[in-house]
Design a protein around this motif. Structure first.
Motif, PDB file in Angstrom:
ATOM      1  N   ASP A 270       9.798  15.258 -29.141  1.00 42.23           N
ATOM      2  CA  ASP A 270       9.964  16.193 -30.248  1.00 42.23           C
ATOM      3  C   ASP A 270      11.452  16.491 -30.432  1.00 42.23           C
ATOM      4  OD1 ASP A 270       9.032  17.688 -32.386  1.00 42.23           O
ATOM      5  OD2 ASP A 270       8.885  19.536 -31.229  1.00 42.23           O
TER       6      ASP A 270
ATOM      7  N   HIS B 117      13.965  19.361 -32.855  1.00 44.72           N
ATOM      8  CA  HIS B 117      14.068  20.401 -33.874  1.00 44.72           C
ATOM      9  C   HIS B 117      15.521  20.663 -34.216  1.00 44.72           C
ATOM     10  CE1 HIS B 117      10.041  21.775 -34.765  1.00 44.72           C
ATOM     11  NE2 HIS B 117       9.736  21.625 -33.486  1.00 44.72           N
TER      12      HIS B 117
ATOM     13  N   HIS C  99       6.268  21.183 -27.098  1.00 46.48           N
ATOM     14  CA  HIS C  99       5.666  20.326 -28.130  1.00 46.48           C
ATOM     15  C   HIS C  99       5.547  18.882 -27.647  1.00 46.48           C
ATOM     16  CE1 HIS C  99       6.964  23.305 -31.552  1.00 46.48           C
ATOM     17  NE2 HIS C  99       6.181  23.847 -30.636  1.00 46.48           N
TER      18      HIS C  99
HETATM   19 MG    MG Z   1       7.879  20.604 -32.791  1.00 44.76          MG
END
Ligand code: MG
Length: 163
Positions: free
Chosen positions: A10, A12, A44
């Motif tokens: 993941d 971000h 995540h």
């Molecule tokens: Mg995420």
């Protein structure tokens, strides 16, 4: 077949802020994640690895970011829900290994707390929880402090009493 391997990733984007959350641990920083949830890339990636190990889809299918109930959600709650699903399917975690990619803040002082928190959330021993951190040597979006990412691999073991 008693073993299943899972992989998760993941990333971000970061914007100006006061703290980031990694592995459920709040870490002071001059940036924060731009995300529908708390943006916890490590959790995540763990959820995606858990779901991936049993070919159960991905985090977006189970906890869609257009669903208002997941707005600003504590990702720890999503991890606990995912663990319940894995246990329902008759599996437990053998071990997991992860790498957080962040140019800043320095994560080394927080690693032991992140490991302990993840071990508690997943109900496993801390020696099965590996969390490593790396900078990107100033290269690319992570190196320029515009994003933080995480990679996870883990092993699931079928419980003896659930065939
Ligand atoms: Mg995420």
């Amino acid at each position: 077949m008693g073993y299943r391997i899972g992989q998760g990733f993941d990333i971000h984007r970061l914007v100006d802020g006061e703290e980031i959350v990694l592995g459920g641990v709040h870490i002071p920083h001059n940036k924060t994640f731009l995300a529908h949830s708390d943006g916890d890339v490590l959790i995540h990636a763990i959820i995606d690895a858990l779901l991936g190990a049993l070919a159960l889809g991905d985090i977006g299918m189970h906890y869609p970011d257009f669903d208002a109930q997941y707005k600003n959600v504590d990702s720890s709650i999503l991890l606990k829900k995912t663990m319940e699903l894995i246990e329902e399917k008759g599996y437990k975690i053998g071990n997991f290994d992860s790498t957080i990619k962040a140019q800043s803040p320095k994560l080394e002082p927080h690693i032991s707390k992140i490991r302990k928190n993840l071990a508690d959330l997943m109900g496993i021993a801390i020696d099965k929880v590996s969390v490593k951190a790396k900078t990107m040597e100033g290269l690319g979006v992570i190196g320029q402090n515009d994003a933080i990412a995480a990679d996870v691999v883990l092993l699931l073991i079928k419980c003896e009493d659930k065939k």
